[in-house]
Design an enzyme around this catalytic site. Structure first.
Site, PDB file in Angstrom:
ATOM      1  N   SER A 109       8.532   3.076  -4.500  1.00 43.13           N
ATOM      2  CA  SER A 109       9.953   2.791  -4.708  1.00 43.13           C
ATOM      3  C   SER A 109      10.200   1.804  -5.859  1.00 43.13           C
ATOM      4  CB  SER A 109      10.603   2.324  -3.408  1.00 43.13           C
ATOM      5  OG  SER A 109       9.817   1.345  -2.764  1.00 43.13           O
ATOM      6  N   GLU A 127       7.296  -8.166  -1.045  1.00 38.13           N
ATOM      7  CA  GLU A 127       6.136  -7.616  -0.345  1.00 38.13           C
ATOM      8  C   GLU A 127       5.359  -8.771   0.273  1.00 38.13           C
ATOM      9  OE1 GLU A 127       4.786  -4.503   0.440  1.00 38.13           O
ATOM     10  OE2 GLU A 127       3.222  -5.729   1.336  1.00 38.13           O
ATOM     11  N   ASP A 152       8.574 -12.526   3.361  1.00 34.75           N
ATOM     12  CA  ASP A 152       8.925 -11.609   4.432  1.00 34.75           C
ATOM     13  C   ASP A 152      10.222 -10.886   3.999  1.00 34.75           C
ATOM     14  OD1 ASP A 152       8.778 -11.099   7.599  1.00 34.75           O
ATOM     15  OD2 ASP A 152      10.838 -11.271   6.914  1.00 34.75           O
ATOM     16  N   GLY A 153      10.211  -9.567   4.093  1.00 38.41           N
ATOM     17  CA  GLY A 153      11.345  -8.791   3.607  1.00 38.41           C
ATOM     18  C   GLY A 153      12.652  -9.129   4.312  1.00 38.41           C
ATOM     19  N   ASP A 173      12.223  -0.547   4.146  1.00 35.14           N
ATOM     20  CA  ASP A 173      11.238   0.520   4.387  1.00 35.14           C
ATOM     21  C   ASP A 173       9.993  -0.050   5.079  1.00 35.14           C
ATOM     22  OD1 ASP A 173       9.824   2.894   4.212  1.00 35.14           O
ATOM     23  OD2 ASP A 173       9.227   2.564   2.127  1.00 35.14           O
TER      24      ASP A 173
HETATM   25  C1  LIG Z   1       6.140   1.914   3.875  1.00 37.30           C
HETATM   26  S1  LIG Z   1       5.398   0.703   2.880  1.00 37.30           S
HETATM   27  C2  LIG Z   1       6.487   0.549   1.549  1.00 37.30           C
HETATM   28  C3  LIG Z   1       6.547   1.706   0.617  1.00 37.30           C
HETATM   29  C4  LIG Z   1       7.497   1.538  -0.531  1.00 37.30           C
HETATM   30  N1  LIG Z   1       8.816   1.056  -0.099  1.00 37.30           N
HETATM   31  C5  LIG Z   1       7.661   2.837  -1.270  1.00 37.30           C
HETATM   32  O1  LIG Z   1       8.582   3.610  -0.943  1.00 37.30           O
HETATM   33  O2  LIG Z   1       6.882   3.094  -2.194  1.00 37.30           O
HETATM   34  C6  LIG Z   1       5.705  -0.773   3.792  1.00 37.30           C
HETATM   35  C7  LIG Z   1       5.225  -2.040   3.102  1.00 37.30           C
HETATM   36  O3  LIG Z   1       5.795  -3.151   3.794  1.00 37.30           O
HETATM   37  C8  LIG Z   1       4.864  -4.234   3.764  1.00 37.30           C
HETATM   38  N2  LIG Z   1       5.306  -5.161   4.817  1.00 37.30           N
HETATM   39  C9  LIG Z   1       5.065  -5.107   6.147  1.00 37.30           C
HETATM   40  N3  LIG Z   1       5.778  -6.057   6.803  1.00 37.30           N
HETATM   41  C10 LIG Z   1       6.498  -6.720   5.844  1.00 37.30           C
HETATM   42  C11 LIG Z   1       7.443  -7.769   5.888  1.00 37.30           C
HETATM   43  N4  LIG Z   1       7.817  -8.348   7.046  1.00 37.30           N
HETATM   44  N5  LIG Z   1       8.004  -8.169   4.738  1.00 37.30           N
HETATM   45  C12 LIG Z   1       7.660  -7.598   3.549  1.00 37.30           C
HETATM   46  N6  LIG Z   1       6.768  -6.600   3.456  1.00 37.30           N
HETATM   47  C13 LIG Z   1       6.200  -6.155   4.577  1.00 37.30           C
HETATM   48  C14 LIG Z   1       3.529  -3.563   3.936  1.00 37.30           C
HETATM   49  O4  LIG Z   1       2.509  -4.395   3.430  1.00 37.30           O
HETATM   50  C15 LIG Z   1       3.727  -2.266   3.128  1.00 37.30           C
HETATM   51  O5  LIG Z   1       3.265  -2.444   1.817  1.00 37.30           O
END
Ligand SMILES: C[S@@+](CC[C@H](N)C(=O)[O-])C[C@H]1O[C@@H](n2cnc3c(N)ncnc32)[C@H](O)[C@@H]1O
Length: 290
Positions: A109, A127, A152-153, A173
């Site tokens: 993304s 991330e 943290d997202g 996501d």
């Molecule tokens: C489904 S992937 C993302 C794919 C990306 N959005 C795309 O479409 O190319 C989810 C990501 O969220 C990260 N993640 C997990 N928990 C998180 C959090 N609380 N805050 C930020 N990132 C997080 C993971 O390390 C992973 O890289």
């Protein structure tokens, strides 16, 4: 924090998510005003599909052959799907893939946002995983009006909203690994809408018995949501014994009339992604416009 997106890059879920994402960006860019685009779970930014079967632990079947691998360069498609497929093929070629069927690279993304941005738009990629975040930082170092945050997202929704632009597209996501993911999404949406009520927010979700769209929607009932629709695809049509037969994207405050552009494209999407005869896709309003 075991989730690494490389296994899944370019799978049917990425196809749906990134197709809708491009549609949303284009819809919001109909206005000249600057747009802030925030990716709360950004991943690594881009993926080498040759590594998709190798992960942290076990060897697996790569998932992209049943996703992006089903779309050929230059095939006749409805306009939104054609833009998605064109963008991905171009990215693949730029990264050493063949012009035809040789798949090598797939944009995450962040790369999609970066590709679509106009000079006046601003990007923030968030991330939490240190290795993914390092890759992101490396990729976007020096990119104009682009910031990578190791955060943290959900925290980022509070820290980065409202933006100075007062217009935002947010992609949420998450990997749905944590048992409290849905509660965190609900709290995140509440915080984001409080800060910017007109924000367009897209939330990806899996259709599974464990953490499906229904659970997300039930959890959202208590909020007073702005207009929202969801696009869902079920590639197995209820037939296979698979962990994730389908997925969806919920969109709050969608651009006006974008539903009418997406809906007619869904049959072509399903034709490409179907794994069984009952495969289907639909767009439905969750909170109709008043
Ligand atoms: C489904 S992937 C993302 C794919 C990306 N959005 C795309 O479409 O190319 C989810 C990501 O969220 C990260 N993640 C997990 N928990 C998180 C959090 N609380 N805050 C930020 N990132 C997080 C993971 O390390 C992973 O890289």
């Amino acid at each position: 924090m075991n989730y690494r997106h490389a296994f899944h890059a370019g799978n049917f879920a990425d196809v749906l998510k990134h197709y809708v994402l491009i549609r949303l960006v284009r819809g919001l860019q109909r206005k000249e005003k600057p747009l802030f685009m925030l990716d709360t779970h950004a991943g690594a930014g881009a993926y080498d599909l040759r590594h998709a079967a190798r992960g942290d632990t076990l060897e697996r079947q790569p998932e992209w052959p049943h996703g992006i691998g089903r779309f050929r360069a230059g095939e006749v498609l409805p306009p939104g799907l054609a833009e998605y497929v064109g963008l991905v093929h171009e990215f693949n070629r730029e990264h050493g893939g063949g012009a035809g069927e040789t798949w090598r690279a797939y944009p995450g993304s962040p790369e999609i946002f970066a590709h679509l941005r106009r000079p006046q738009d601003r990007l923030a990629f968030v991330e939490r995983h240190p290795e993914e975040a390092a890759l992101l930082e490396q990729q976007f170092r020096g990119a104009p009006r682009t910031q990578v945050h190791r955060l943290d997202g959900y925290h980022a929704l509070k820290a980065l909203l409202p933006p100075v632009e007062r217009r935002a597209l947010v992609l949420i996501d998450p990997p749905y690994e944590a048992t409290d993911e849905i509660a965190r999404i609900v709290a995140g949406l509440t915080a984001a809408l409080r800060r910017l009520p007109a924000a367009t927010i897209a939330v990806w979700y899996p259709l599974t018995t464990r953490a499906g769209g229904e659970r997300l929607e039930q959890a959202l009932v208590a909020l007073s949501l702005p207009p929202a629709w969801a696009v869902e695809v079920d590639v197995w049509g209820g037939q296979g014994e698979v962990k994730m037969p389908g997925c969806g994207v919920l969109v709050l405050n969608p651009p006006w009339r974008l539903d009418l552009e997406i809906e007619p494209e869904l049959p072509a999407l399903v034709r490409h992604l179907a794994r069984a005869p009952g495969a289907a896709a639909r767009l439905r309003w969750v909170v109709p416009e008043s």
